[in-house]
Design a protein around this motif. Structure first.
Motif, short mmCIF file in Angstrom:
data_model
loop_
_atom_site.label_atom_id
_atom_site.label_comp_id
_atom_site.label_asym_id
_atom_site.label_seq_id
_atom_site.Cartn_x
_atom_site.Cartn_y
_atom_site.Cartn_z
N PRO A 6 37.56 19.24 24.83
CA PRO A 6 37.46 17.78 24.78
C PRO A 6 36.01 17.32 24.93
CG PRO A 6 39.28 18.45 26.19
CD PRO A 6 38.52 19.70 25.84
N LYS A 7 35.66 16.23 24.29
CA LYS A 7 34.28 15.74 24.30
C LYS A 7 33.79 15.41 25.69
CE LYS A 7 34.52 14.24 19.56
NZ LYS A 7 34.70 13.17 18.60
N ASN A 8 34.68 14.97 26.58
CA ASN A 8 34.27 14.60 27.94
C ASN A 8 34.56 15.70 28.96
OD1 ASN A 8 37.04 14.43 27.89
ND2 ASN A 8 37.16 12.47 28.93
N SER A 114 43.40 20.43 26.54
CA SER A 114 43.26 19.59 27.73
C SER A 114 42.52 20.34 28.82
CB SER A 114 44.63 19.13 28.24
OG SER A 114 45.37 20.24 28.71
N GLN A 115 41.95 19.58 29.74
CA GLN A 115 41.37 20.12 30.97
C GLN A 115 42.19 19.50 32.10
OE1 GLN A 115 37.21 19.13 31.76
NE2 GLN A 115 36.98 20.97 33.01
N VAL A 124 43.39 24.26 28.44
CA VAL A 124 44.70 24.63 27.93
C VAL A 124 44.77 24.23 26.46
CG1 VAL A 124 47.19 24.41 28.19
CG2 VAL A 124 45.71 24.30 30.22
N PRO A 125 44.49 25.20 25.57
CA PRO A 125 44.63 24.92 24.13
C PRO A 125 46.08 25.12 23.70
CG PRO A 125 43.65 27.09 24.47
CD PRO A 125 43.87 26.50 25.83
N TRP A 126 46.56 24.20 22.86
CA TRP A 126 47.91 24.27 22.31
C TRP A 126 47.82 24.60 20.82
CZ3 TRP A 126 52.75 23.44 24.55
CH2 TRP A 126 52.74 23.05 25.89
N TYR A 127 48.54 25.64 20.42
CA TYR A 127 48.60 26.04 19.01
C TYR A 127 49.99 25.79 18.46
CZ TYR A 127 44.06 28.24 18.99
OH TYR A 127 42.70 28.45 19.02
N LEU A 128 50.02 25.40 17.19
CA LEU A 128 51.26 25.29 16.43
C LEU A 128 51.30 26.49 15.50
CD1 LEU A 128 53.77 23.64 15.63
CD2 LEU A 128 52.33 22.45 13.97
N ALA A 129 52.33 27.31 15.62
CA ALA A 129 52.48 28.52 14.80
C ALA A 129 53.68 28.35 13.88
CB ALA A 129 52.66 29.75 15.68
N ILE A 174 51.67 15.90 24.39
CA ILE A 174 51.90 16.14 22.96
C ILE A 174 53.21 15.50 22.52
CG2 ILE A 174 52.34 17.91 21.21
CD1 ILE A 174 50.52 19.76 22.91
N PHE A 175 54.29 15.79 23.23
CA PHE A 175 55.62 15.39 22.78
C PHE A 175 55.94 13.92 23.01
CE2 PHE A 175 55.96 19.87 22.41
CZ PHE A 175 56.92 20.09 21.45
N SER A 176 55.22 13.26 23.90
CA SER A 176 55.50 11.83 24.14
C SER A 176 55.15 10.99 22.92
CB SER A 176 54.71 11.34 25.36
OG SER A 176 53.32 11.41 25.11
#
Length: 197
Positions: A6-8, A114-115, A124-129, A174-176
């Motif tokens: 994330p940028k911040n 996210s941090q 915590v990186p989230w990948y879509l496979a 993500i899911f919200s």
């Protein structure tokens, strides 16, 4: 390891010294000049990043029911720690998914990073496979018992939104924002700032 954060994001500064090295958590300290000109010791924790995978097989999301010594079974998305030997988060995600589920996929997309704790350099990186390539036997650690489950999108969404599965709540950011599996598949690649740490 190159990563897009994330940028911040808050990182351990280059002048920080390792004050304590643990099995998972390290403590870094550094002198910080304050606004009034005095100095204070600042501190930040650091731990290995944790990859998370949303894998889609037969139109359903892959979840794992994971039991480890001293902890009861918990339902969650596949994932785990990125090792120092992994050259990228994607490499770690592919390895973790294959070990835990025996599944390998052709298409991988980074959809979120996210941090979770600002006082910790931990991402915590989230990948879509998508597009299943192969299935093989799981390669579990001695301290793992994992049952693989295929669950439809609406059931997973309800688990996350309702909060009945505490271990699924971390997927809320993500899911919200999603109403269907089509929206999940249409998520764009995460953009942030690239670092090599």
């Amino acid at each position: 390891m190159k990563k897009v954060i994330p940028k911040n994001a808050i990182l351990v500064p280059d002048n920080a010294k390792l004050a304590f090295k643990g099995q998972i958590f390290d403590v870094y300290q550094w002198p910080q000049k304050l606004f009034d000109g005095t100095n204070a010791t600042f501190e930040l924790l650091k731990r290995p990043d944790t990859v998370q995978i949303i894998a889609i097989k037969n139109g359903k999301l892959i979840l794992v029911n994971d039991e480890q010594p001293g902890r009861s079974a918990r339902l969650h998305f596949p994932g785990g720690r990125a090792d120092e030997t992994d050259d990228s988060w994607e490499t770690a995600a592919r390895r973790e998914l294959l070990e835990e589920t025996g599944l390998s996929f052709k298409i991988w997309k980074l959809i979120n990073v996210s941090q979770p704790i600002p006082k910790m350099e931990w991402f915590v990186p989230w990948y879509l496979a998508t597009e299943l390539e192969a299935e093989q036997k799981q390669n579990l650690d001695a301290g793992e018992k994992i049952e693989v489950k295929e669950v439809d999108f609406n059931t997973v969404l309800k688990m996350i939104i309702d909060g009945h599965e505490q271990t699924m709540s971390y997927a809320m950011p993500i899911f919200s924002k999603l109403k269907s599996i089509e929206e999940l598949l249409g998520m764009t690649e995460f953009t942030g700032r690239e670092v090599d740490k």
